[in-house]
Scaffold this motif. Structure first.
Motif, PDB file in Angstrom:
ATOM      1  N   LEU A  54     -22.347   8.087   7.047  1.00 50.82           N
ATOM      2  CA  LEU A  54     -22.229   7.811   5.618  1.00 50.82           C
ATOM      3  C   LEU A  54     -20.958   7.041   5.268  1.00 50.82           C
ATOM      4  CD1 LEU A  54     -23.989   8.381   3.268  1.00 50.82           C
ATOM      5  CD2 LEU A  54     -22.789  10.502   2.866  1.00 50.82           C
ATOM      6  N   LEU A  94     -30.653  -6.097  -2.465  1.00 58.32           N
ATOM      7  CA  LEU A  94     -31.903  -5.338  -2.378  1.00 58.32           C
ATOM      8  C   LEU A  94     -32.852  -5.947  -1.355  1.00 58.32           C
ATOM      9  CD1 LEU A  94     -32.813  -4.479  -6.064  1.00 58.32           C
ATOM     10  CD2 LEU A  94     -31.627  -3.121  -4.407  1.00 58.32           C
ATOM     11  N   LEU A 155     -32.459   6.469   3.738  1.00 57.82           N
ATOM     12  CA  LEU A 155     -31.544   7.123   2.802  1.00 57.82           C
ATOM     13  C   LEU A 155     -30.200   6.398   2.785  1.00 57.82           C
ATOM     14  CD1 LEU A 155     -32.254  10.889   3.592  1.00 57.82           C
ATOM     15  CD2 LEU A 155     -33.225   9.479   1.805  1.00 57.82           C
ATOM     16  N   LEU A 156     -29.712   6.036   3.981  1.00 59.08           N
ATOM     17  CA  LEU A 156     -28.442   5.306   4.050  1.00 59.08           C
ATOM     18  C   LEU A 156     -28.563   3.954   3.361  1.00 59.08           C
ATOM     19  CD1 LEU A 156     -27.494   6.093   7.743  1.00 59.08           C
ATOM     20  CD2 LEU A 156     -26.264   6.845   5.735  1.00 59.08           C
ATOM     21  N   LEU A 158     -30.478   3.175   0.820  1.00 58.06           N
ATOM     22  CA  LEU A 158     -30.422   3.370  -0.631  1.00 58.06           C
ATOM     23  C   LEU A 158     -28.978   3.527  -1.095  1.00 58.06           C
ATOM     24  CD1 LEU A 158     -33.398   5.794  -1.185  1.00 58.06           C
ATOM     25  CD2 LEU A 158     -33.172   3.500  -2.102  1.00 58.06           C
ATOM     26  N   ILE A 159     -28.216   4.316  -0.339  1.00 58.92           N
ATOM     27  CA  ILE A 159     -26.821   4.534  -0.720  1.00 58.92           C
ATOM     28  C   ILE A 159     -26.035   3.234  -0.611  1.00 58.92           C
ATOM     29  CG2 ILE A 159     -24.723   5.746  -0.054  1.00 58.92           C
ATOM     30  CD1 ILE A 159     -26.527   8.111   0.686  1.00 58.92           C
ATOM     31  N   MET A 161     -27.166   0.176  -0.925  1.00 57.64           N
ATOM     32  CA  MET A 161     -27.538  -0.707  -2.040  1.00 57.64           C
ATOM     33  C   MET A 161     -26.820  -0.313  -3.315  1.00 57.64           C
ATOM     34  SD  MET A 161     -31.631  -0.855  -1.572  1.00 57.64           S
ATOM     35  CE  MET A 161     -32.456  -1.899  -0.390  1.00 57.64           C
ATOM     36  N   ALA A 162     -26.840   0.991  -3.613  1.00 59.03           N
ATOM     37  CA  ALA A 162     -26.249   1.443  -4.868  1.00 59.03           C
ATOM     38  C   ALA A 162     -24.745   1.170  -4.879  1.00 59.03           C
ATOM     39  CB  ALA A 162     -26.517   2.939  -5.061  1.00 59.03           C
ATOM     40  N   ILE A 165     -23.908  -2.581  -5.247  1.00 62.12           N
ATOM     41  CA  ILE A 165     -24.064  -3.104  -6.600  1.00 62.12           C
ATOM     42  C   ILE A 165     -22.930  -2.602  -7.493  1.00 62.12           C
ATOM     43  CG2 ILE A 165     -25.544  -2.932  -8.645  1.00 62.12           C
ATOM     44  CD1 ILE A 165     -27.890  -3.282  -6.681  1.00 62.12           C
ATOM     45  N   LEU A 166     -22.504  -1.351  -7.266  1.00 60.29           N
ATOM     46  CA  LEU A 166     -21.358  -0.853  -8.028  1.00 60.29           C
ATOM     47  C   LEU A 166     -20.098  -1.647  -7.684  1.00 60.29           C
ATOM     48  CD1 LEU A 166     -21.889   3.008  -8.009  1.00 60.29           C
ATOM     49  CD2 LEU A 166     -22.197   1.405  -9.888  1.00 60.29           C
ATOM     50  N   VAL A 191     -34.844  -8.391 -11.736  1.00 62.35           N
ATOM     51  CA  VAL A 191     -35.102  -7.613 -10.528  1.00 62.35           C
ATOM     52  C   VAL A 191     -36.355  -6.779 -10.736  1.00 62.35           C
ATOM     53  CG1 VAL A 191     -34.207  -5.863  -8.982  1.00 62.35           C
ATOM     54  CG2 VAL A 191     -32.673  -7.540  -9.942  1.00 62.35           C
ATOM     55  N   PHE A 193     -39.048  -3.865  -9.616  1.00 60.46           N
ATOM     56  CA  PHE A 193     -39.018  -2.620  -8.849  1.00 60.46           C
ATOM     57  C   PHE A 193     -39.845  -2.744  -7.575  1.00 60.46           C
ATOM     58  CE2 PHE A 193     -40.830   1.594  -7.941  1.00 60.46           C
ATOM     59  CZ  PHE A 193     -39.666   2.271  -7.674  1.00 60.46           C
ATOM     60  N   LEU A 197     -37.108  -3.835  -4.844  1.00 60.52           N
ATOM     61  CA  LEU A 197     -36.598  -2.555  -4.331  1.00 60.52           C
ATOM     62  C   LEU A 197     -37.545  -1.954  -3.294  1.00 60.52           C
ATOM     63  CD1 LEU A 197     -34.444  -0.454  -4.411  1.00 60.52           C
ATOM     64  CD2 LEU A 197     -35.566   0.619  -6.330  1.00 60.52           C
TER      65      LEU A 197
ATOM     66  N   ALA B  17     -28.667  10.172  -1.746  1.00 64.28           N
ATOM     67  CA  ALA B  17     -29.637   9.089  -1.586  1.00 64.28           C
ATOM     68  C   ALA B  17     -30.629   9.075  -2.738  1.00 64.28           C
ATOM     69  CB  ALA B  17     -30.366   9.236  -0.254  1.00 64.28           C
ATOM     70  N   ALA B  20     -29.031   7.568  -5.658  1.00 60.06           N
ATOM     71  CA  ALA B  20     -28.973   6.118  -5.494  1.00 60.06           C
ATOM     72  C   ALA B  20     -30.316   5.495  -5.844  1.00 60.06           C
ATOM     73  CB  ALA B  20     -28.590   5.770  -4.061  1.00 60.06           C
ATOM     74  N   MET B  23     -30.707   5.480  -9.570  1.00 64.10           N
ATOM     75  CA  MET B  23     -29.895   4.446 -10.204  1.00 64.10           C
ATOM     76  C   MET B  23     -30.503   3.069  -9.960  1.00 64.10           C
ATOM     77  SD  MET B  23     -26.620   2.712  -8.817  1.00 64.10           S
ATOM     78  CE  MET B  23     -26.174   1.144  -9.483  1.00 64.10           C
ATOM     79  N   LEU B  24     -30.966   2.829  -8.726  1.00 62.02           N
ATOM     80  CA  LEU B  24     -31.526   1.505  -8.415  1.00 62.02           C
ATOM     81  C   LEU B  24     -32.791   1.239  -9.218  1.00 62.02           C
ATOM     82  CD1 LEU B  24     -31.026   1.469  -4.567  1.00 62.02           C
ATOM     83  CD2 LEU B  24     -29.918  -0.027  -6.186  1.00 62.02           C
ATOM     84  N   SER B  29     -33.392  -2.244 -11.348  1.00 65.90           N
ATOM     85  CA  SER B  29     -34.677  -2.923 -11.504  1.00 65.90           C
ATOM     86  C   SER B  29     -35.254  -2.558 -12.870  1.00 65.90           C
ATOM     87  CB  SER B  29     -35.630  -2.537 -10.386  1.00 65.90           C
ATOM     88  OG  SER B  29     -36.129  -1.253 -10.620  1.00 65.90           O
TER      89      SER B  29
END
Lengths: 258, 152
Positions: A54, A94, A155-156, A158-159, A161-162, A165-166, A191, A193, A197, B17, B20, B23-24, B29
């Protein structure tokens, strides 16, 4: 040995390895139901494989997002389109960078560790010892690691990406003085979904499967010497990374209809 | 490390996750604009839609009121049929005109609605008759050159 003999041996070796890899994968998949019966083993591996990766994912994601925002600003400001920074950052993260970076980092951080761990178990004959005790190492050793890896990578991603973007958001609003509302609204307007995404998540699932397959197999298949273990670890990272990059091209071509 | 700590860490990892993902999908989107508020769809025929795409914005007076939901080609009238999904809180008279504009010189194209004076409102499935096609730069330049040539 002549060069032709070497070439032939190399080719045959490559095919033999692919064959062993496929056989290995089917054995692992057959053992998966019994892995689910023992969630404790799975959770321990999720910790080793996922949670411990992580930190590198968070740091890498933050900086990738920040650099992208800076680069986007440099190009877009010439056209007076610096509001589109958020769009460029979010789409590149993404669609491509999120899954690919996570796949590469995972191959380097967790994949190599998986190979080394399983390879050492093989070298020190722990695996054959288990077989002697009628314990199937596919179910107790390989299966939990494989499943944990396959679950962790999306899962990693997704983290990653978030956080990326932050990071882009921080650079765009704090450093470059873009308005907060413009940043989010440009992103939300363009964007999609499903197209962006969900396709990114599908990519990460594929990458996770392939990278984990390669690293676990290389460990299981290694020559049980210290040199063989080193080679297997190297191969695991190199092949895993190349597989991610190659598959990314194929998946992008399929997903975005080019 | 004992089992309980590991369980907690893994739980935090999975929860992170999921946060996240939330939020995404909500903030990044446009998933939030998909469900729930079902708008109404009106159609309009254009001779030329230029660079209009599905999900291009539909706006009235500069305010975004909906999006283009479908673009099709009508084989009988030889014109493009654009379906627009308008959010339910916005109402427009029957004789509203639809035009395709470009945001900025090279920006994206959008449908602009100019309300008329009719007392009835557009309903789902209605067709907007007053339309103005997209400005195609090549055509404009061509016409300009043509008129210049005639002057000489």
């Amino acid at each position: 040995m002549s060069i032709f003999q070497k070439l032939g041996q190399f080719t045959l070796d490559a095919f033999a390895r692919t064959g062993r890899g496929t056989q290995f994968l089917s054995q692992v998949l057959l053992g998966l139901p019994s892995v689910l019966m023992r969630p404790t083993l799975l959770i321990r591996q999720l910790f080793m494989v996922g949670v411990q990766t992580l930190l590198i994912i968070l740091v890498a994601g933050l900086f990738v997002g920040m650099v992208l925002a800076l680069q986007a600003y440099i190009v877009l400001v010439d056209f007076g389109a610096e509001e589109s920074i958020s769009l460029m950052v979010s789409l590149s993260i993404l669609r491509e960078l999120g899954p690919v970076f996570t796949g590469l980092l995972f191959a380097g951080r967790a994949g190599s560790a998986l190979t080394a761990e399983i390879g050492l178990m093989k070298s020190t004959e722990q695996l054959s010892g288990m077989e002697m005790m009628a314990v199937n190492p596919m179910k107790y050793v390989i299966g939990p690691r494989f499943l944990a890896g396959v679950i962790s990578v999306p899962l990693l991603t997704l983290i990653f990406m978030a956080i990326a973007i932050l990071g882009g958001y921080f650079v765009a609003t704090e450093l470059l003085g873009l308005y907060e509302g413009v940043f989010w609204s440009q992103m939300q307007a363009k964007v999609d979904f499903y197209e962006d995404l969900v396709n990114g998540i599908i990519k990460s699932l594929v990458f996770g499967f392939v990278v984990v397959w390669i690293s676990v197999f290389e460990g299981y298949d290694c020559v049980p010497t210290s040199e063989g273990l080193g080679q297997a670890t190297t191969r695991s990272v190199v092949h895993g990374s190349l597989a991610v990059l190659g598959l990314d091209f194929v998946l992008t071509a399929i997903m975005f209809n080019v | 490390m004992n089992t309980r700590t590991i369980e907690i860490m893994v739980g935090l990892f999975v929860a992170g996750a999921m946060a996240a993902l939330f939020m995404l999908s909500m903030k990044v989107s446009n998933l939030a604009s998909y469900g729930g508020d079902e708008g109404y769809v009106v159609k309009a025929q254009f001779d030329n839609i230029g660079g209009l795409k599905v999900r291009s914005p539909v706006s009235a007076g500069g305010v975004r009121v909906g999006k283009v939901s479908e673009i099709a080609y009508d084989n009988e009238s030889y014109a493009a049929v654009v379906s627009m999904d308008i959010e339910p809180q916005y109402k427009f008279p029957k004789d509203t005109a639809a035009s395709i504009y470009t945001a900025g010189l090279l920006g994206e194209q959008f449908v602009g609605l100019e309300p008329g004076g009719d007392e009835d409102f557009l309903k789902a499935g209605d067709v907007i008759d007053l339309t103005q096609s997209a400005l195609v730069l090549e055509q404009v330049i061509g016409q300009f050159l043509y008129s210049k040539a005639q002057e000489d």
